[in-house]
Design a protein around this motif. Structure first.
Motif, PDB file in Angstrom:
ATOM      1  N   ASP A 127       0.822  -1.217   0.000  1.00  0.00           N
ATOM      2  CA  ASP A 127       0.000   0.000   0.000  1.00  0.00           C
ATOM      3  C   ASP A 127       0.854   1.264   0.000  1.00  0.00           C
ATOM      4  O   ASP A 127       0.330   2.371  -0.184  1.00  0.00           O
ATOM      5  CB  ASP A 127      -0.928   0.021   1.223  1.00  0.00           C
ATOM      6  CG  ASP A 127      -1.954  -1.106   1.184  1.00  0.00           C
ATOM      7  OD1 ASP A 127      -2.308  -1.536   0.076  1.00  0.00           O
ATOM      8  OD2 ASP A 127      -2.388  -1.555   2.270  1.00  0.00           O
ATOM      9  N   GLU A 128       2.144   1.120   0.218  1.00  0.00           N
ATOM     10  CA  GLU A 128       3.019   2.289   0.250  1.00  0.00           C
ATOM     11  C   GLU A 128       3.070   2.958  -1.123  1.00  0.00           C
ATOM     12  O   GLU A 128       3.079   2.298  -2.159  1.00  0.00           O
ATOM     13  CB  GLU A 128       4.427   1.889   0.688  1.00  0.00           C
ATOM     14  CG  GLU A 128       5.400   3.056   0.809  1.00  0.00           C
ATOM     15  CD  GLU A 128       6.707   2.656   1.468  1.00  0.00           C
ATOM     16  OE1 GLU A 128       6.672   2.336   2.670  1.00  0.00           O
ATOM     17  OE2 GLU A 128       7.742   2.640   0.779  1.00  0.00           O
ATOM     18  N   GLY A 129       3.088   4.282  -1.131  1.00  0.00           N
ATOM     19  CA  GLY A 129       3.150   5.018  -2.388  1.00  0.00           C
ATOM     20  C   GLY A 129       2.591   6.420  -2.231  1.00  0.00           C
ATOM     21  O   GLY A 129       2.287   6.875  -1.124  1.00  0.00           O
ATOM     22  N   ARG A 130       2.434   7.111  -3.355  1.00  0.00           N
ATOM     23  CA  ARG A 130       1.890   8.470  -3.357  1.00  0.00           C
ATOM     24  C   ARG A 130       0.398   8.413  -3.679  1.00  0.00           C
ATOM     25  O   ARG A 130      -0.002   7.881  -4.718  1.00  0.00           O
ATOM     26  CB  ARG A 130       2.607   9.363  -4.364  1.00  0.00           C
ATOM     27  CG  ARG A 130       4.095   9.532  -4.099  1.00  0.00           C
ATOM     28  CD  ARG A 130       4.631  10.780  -4.765  1.00  0.00           C
ATOM     29  NE  ARG A 130       4.154  11.980  -4.080  1.00  0.00           N
ATOM     30  CZ  ARG A 130       4.772  12.543  -3.039  1.00  0.00           C
ATOM     31  NH1 ARG A 130       5.878  12.010  -2.548  1.00  0.00           N
ATOM     32  NH2 ARG A 130       4.282  13.639  -2.483  1.00  0.00           N
ATOM     33  N   TYR A 131      -0.392   8.988  -2.789  1.00  0.00           N
ATOM     34  CA  TYR A 131      -1.842   9.012  -2.959  1.00  0.00           C
ATOM     35  C   TYR A 131      -2.261  10.437  -3.322  1.00  0.00           C
ATOM     36  O   TYR A 131      -1.955  11.396  -2.606  1.00  0.00           O
ATOM     37  CB  TYR A 131      -2.541   8.552  -1.683  1.00  0.00           C
ATOM     38  CG  TYR A 131      -2.442   7.056  -1.457  1.00  0.00           C
ATOM     39  CD1 TYR A 131      -3.496   6.207  -1.784  1.00  0.00           C
ATOM     40  CD2 TYR A 131      -1.278   6.494  -0.943  1.00  0.00           C
ATOM     41  CE1 TYR A 131      -3.400   4.833  -1.590  1.00  0.00           C
ATOM     42  CE2 TYR A 131      -1.167   5.125  -0.754  1.00  0.00           C
ATOM     43  CZ  TYR A 131      -2.233   4.303  -1.082  1.00  0.00           C
ATOM     44  OH  TYR A 131      -2.124   2.940  -0.898  1.00  0.00           O
ATOM     45  N   GLY A 132      -2.953  10.545  -4.463  1.00  0.00           N
ATOM     46  CA  GLY A 132      -3.382  11.849  -4.940  1.00  0.00           C
ATOM     47  C   GLY A 132      -4.883  12.035  -4.784  1.00  0.00           C
ATOM     48  O   GLY A 132      -5.666  11.107  -4.982  1.00  0.00           O
ATOM     49  N   CYS A 133      -5.266  13.252  -4.411  1.00  0.00           N
ATOM     50  CA  CYS A 133      -6.682  13.604  -4.280  1.00  0.00           C
ATOM     51  C   CYS A 133      -6.997  14.677  -5.320  1.00  0.00           C
ATOM     52  O   CYS A 133      -6.404  15.760  -5.301  1.00  0.00           O
ATOM     53  CB  CYS A 133      -6.974  14.115  -2.870  1.00  0.00           C
ATOM     54  SG  CYS A 133      -8.676  14.698  -2.643  1.00  0.00           S
ATOM     55  N   THR A 134      -7.921  14.362  -6.225  1.00  0.00           N
ATOM     56  CA  THR A 134      -8.325  15.309  -7.262  1.00  0.00           C
ATOM     57  C   THR A 134      -9.738  15.799  -6.967  1.00  0.00           C
ATOM     58  O   THR A 134     -10.658  14.993  -6.801  1.00  0.00           O
ATOM     59  CB  THR A 134      -8.293  14.659  -8.655  1.00  0.00           C
ATOM     60  OG1 THR A 134      -6.966  14.205  -8.935  1.00  0.00           O
ATOM     61  CG2 THR A 134      -8.714  15.652  -9.728  1.00  0.00           C
ATOM     62  N   ILE A 135      -9.890  17.105  -6.869  1.00  0.00           N
ATOM     63  CA  ILE A 135     -11.215  17.695  -6.661  1.00  0.00           C
ATOM     64  C   ILE A 135     -11.604  18.415  -7.946  1.00  0.00           C
ATOM     65  O   ILE A 135     -10.774  19.053  -8.598  1.00  0.00           O
ATOM     66  CB  ILE A 135     -11.216  18.670  -5.464  1.00  0.00           C
ATOM     67  CG1 ILE A 135     -10.187  19.785  -5.666  1.00  0.00           C
ATOM     68  CG2 ILE A 135     -10.930  17.923  -4.174  1.00  0.00           C
ATOM     69  CD1 ILE A 135     -10.205  20.847  -4.573  1.00  0.00           C
ATOM     70  N   GLY A 136     -12.874  18.285  -8.328  1.00  0.00           N
ATOM     71  CA  GLY A 136     -13.267  18.883  -9.596  1.00  0.00           C
ATOM     72  C   GLY A 136     -14.748  19.168  -9.698  1.00  0.00           C
ATOM     73  O   GLY A 136     -15.575  18.570  -9.008  1.00  0.00           O
ATOM     74  N   SER A 137     -15.052  20.114 -10.560  1.00  0.00           N
ATOM     75  CA  SER A 137     -16.435  20.470 -10.887  1.00  0.00           C
ATOM     76  C   SER A 137     -16.399  21.164 -12.243  1.00  0.00           C
ATOM     77  O   SER A 137     -15.344  21.238 -12.893  1.00  0.00           O
ATOM     78  CB  SER A 137     -17.030  21.388  -9.815  1.00  0.00           C
ATOM     79  OG  SER A 137     -16.405  22.659  -9.851  1.00  0.00           O
ATOM     80  N   SER A 138     -17.534  21.694 -12.650  1.00  0.00           N
ATOM     81  CA  SER A 138     -17.575  22.414 -13.924  1.00  0.00           C
ATOM     82  C   SER A 138     -16.724  23.677 -13.885  1.00  0.00           C
ATOM     83  O   SER A 138     -16.428  24.273 -14.925  1.00  0.00           O
ATOM     84  CB  SER A 138     -19.022  22.783 -14.261  1.00  0.00           C
ATOM     85  OG  SER A 138     -19.594  23.570 -13.222  1.00  0.00           O
ATOM     86  N   ALA A 144      -3.817  17.304  -5.301  1.00  0.00           N
ATOM     87  CA  ALA A 144      -2.728  17.331  -4.320  1.00  0.00           C
ATOM     88  C   ALA A 144      -2.448  15.896  -3.919  1.00  0.00           C
ATOM     89  O   ALA A 144      -3.362  15.064  -3.885  1.00  0.00           O
ATOM     90  CB  ALA A 144      -3.104  18.170  -3.100  1.00  0.00           C
ATOM     91  N   ASP A 145      -1.184  15.596  -3.649  1.00  0.00           N
ATOM     92  CA  ASP A 145      -0.860  14.216  -3.266  1.00  0.00           C
ATOM     93  C   ASP A 145      -0.019  14.192  -2.000  1.00  0.00           C
ATOM     94  O   ASP A 145       0.496  15.215  -1.540  1.00  0.00           O
ATOM     95  CB  ASP A 145      -0.159  13.470  -4.405  1.00  0.00           C
ATOM     96  CG  ASP A 145       1.157  14.115  -4.809  1.00  0.00           C
ATOM     97  OD1 ASP A 145       1.722  14.876  -4.004  1.00  0.00           O
ATOM     98  OD2 ASP A 145       1.629  13.863  -5.932  1.00  0.00           O
ATOM     99  N   VAL A 146       0.105  12.996  -1.436  1.00  0.00           N
ATOM    100  CA  VAL A 146       0.826  12.804  -0.186  1.00  0.00           C
ATOM    101  C   VAL A 146       1.468  11.422  -0.208  1.00  0.00           C
ATOM    102  O   VAL A 146       0.933  10.489  -0.825  1.00  0.00           O
ATOM    103  CB  VAL A 146      -0.133  12.948   1.022  1.00  0.00           C
ATOM    104  CG1 VAL A 146      -1.200  11.865   0.996  1.00  0.00           C
ATOM    105  CG2 VAL A 146       0.623  12.891   2.336  1.00  0.00           C
ATOM    106  N   LEU A 147       2.616  11.302   0.450  1.00  0.00           N
ATOM    107  CA  LEU A 147       3.335  10.030   0.483  1.00  0.00           C
ATOM    108  C   LEU A 147       2.909   9.224   1.701  1.00  0.00           C
ATOM    109  O   LEU A 147       2.900   9.732   2.826  1.00  0.00           O
ATOM    110  CB  LEU A 147       4.844  10.281   0.531  1.00  0.00           C
ATOM    111  CG  LEU A 147       5.739   9.035   0.656  1.00  0.00           C
ATOM    112  CD1 LEU A 147       5.590   8.148  -0.577  1.00  0.00           C
ATOM    113  CD2 LEU A 147       7.197   9.439   0.858  1.00  0.00           C
ATOM    114  N   LEU A 148       2.546   7.960   1.453  1.00  0.00           N
ATOM    115  CA  LEU A 148       2.224   7.028   2.535  1.00  0.00           C
ATOM    116  C   LEU A 148       3.400   6.074   2.700  1.00  0.00           C
ATOM    117  O   LEU A 148       3.788   5.380   1.758  1.00  0.00           O
ATOM    118  CB  LEU A 148       0.947   6.246   2.225  1.00  0.00           C
ATOM    119  CG  LEU A 148       0.560   5.174   3.258  1.00  0.00           C
ATOM    120  CD1 LEU A 148       0.209   5.816   4.594  1.00  0.00           C
ATOM    121  CD2 LEU A 148      -0.607   4.326   2.760  1.00  0.00           C
TER     122      LEU A 148
END
Length: 249
Positions: A127-138, A144-148
């Motif tokens: 499960d180790e790795g970089r996790y990215g969170c993408t927020i979006g709309s019209s 933004a991402d973070v290292l686990l």
């Protein structure tokens, strides 16, 4: 012919101006969204048309993912990601730029909470790795991402043992400093006692004086003898204390 604009059943909001039949919006905000009706009239009658105005606000992070995040194997990792905007942004997670979905994740371990937070239970080494969170709309997208970082259980155990050893070494050092200080103090007191003893031993006597003058001198001699005995006792005690300190060291 005349033209007039008004928001349906309400007057025009602030920062909206009717300029010869054209609406001008300035400092656009959510307060200006709604339905606007244009009325045109002349001697023959009146017509109207309504248009709906929507205001979009670019998404932004209210709680961005922050890290790096360290978790021990079999533990639980919680990666926060919350967003605001208009319309309400959607949230999509990825790991090493590959979107997470039911096909590439274990549904029993990976959970996306309602507020956008990603929870990973029973964390594994893979499960180790970089996790990215993408927020979006019209109104747009942001990511933004973070290292686990996943630590093995053995590594965590070794870390605890190392900390215990460091604490023990620090306590031993403090004990050594304390004992050394006591030893120096006892030696100083012993030296001081010897100096005082030598001074008492070499005190002047009454030899060579007349008998009439011996009375006060005898009193001084008695006092000197008592002081000498006291100094001897103190010296003996100091010798014993110093020996104890030496034995401890």
């Amino acid at each position: 012919m005349g033209y007039s604009f008004q928001e349906t059943q309400l007057p025009l909001p602030a920062n909206v101006t009717d300029l010869n039949g054209t609406l001008i919006f300035s400092q656009v905000s959510n307060d200006q969204r709604g339905q606007y009706t244009c009325f045109a009239s002349n001697s023959q009658g009146q017509i109207s048309a309504t248009v709906s105005i929507s205001v979009v606000v670019a998404p932004k992070f209210s709680v961005p993912p922050e890290g790096p995040i360290e978790v021990t194997e079999s533990g639980t990792a919680v990666i926060h990601c919350q967003a605001i905007g208009e319309p309400k942004p959607t949230i999509q997670w990825d790991k090493d730029l590959a979107y997470l979905n039911e096909n590439n994740t274990d549904g029993d371990r990976f959970t996306l909470l309602e507020n956008g937070t990603l929870e990973i239970r029973n964390v594994q080494a893979e499960d180790e790795g970089r996790y990215g969170c993408t927020i979006g709309s019209s109104a747009g997208l942001k990511r933004a991402d973070v290292l686990l970082v996943v630590k093995s259980a053995k590594s965590a155990s070794n870390s605890i043992v190392t900390r215990i050893i460091i604490v023990i070494i620090c306590l031993a050092f403090l004990y050594f400093v304390l004992v050394l200080g006591l030893k120096v103090w006892y030696r100083y007191r012993r030296h001081l006692g010897k100096v005082q003893l030598e001074d008492a031993t070499h005190a002047p006597t009454c030899d060579g004086h007349e008998h009439a003058e011996h009375e006060p001198c005898l009193t001084e001699a008695n006092n000197s003898s008592k002081n000498l005995k006291s100094k001897l006792r103190e010296s003996t005690i100091l010798e014993q204390e110093s020996q104890v300190a030496d034995d401890i060291v």
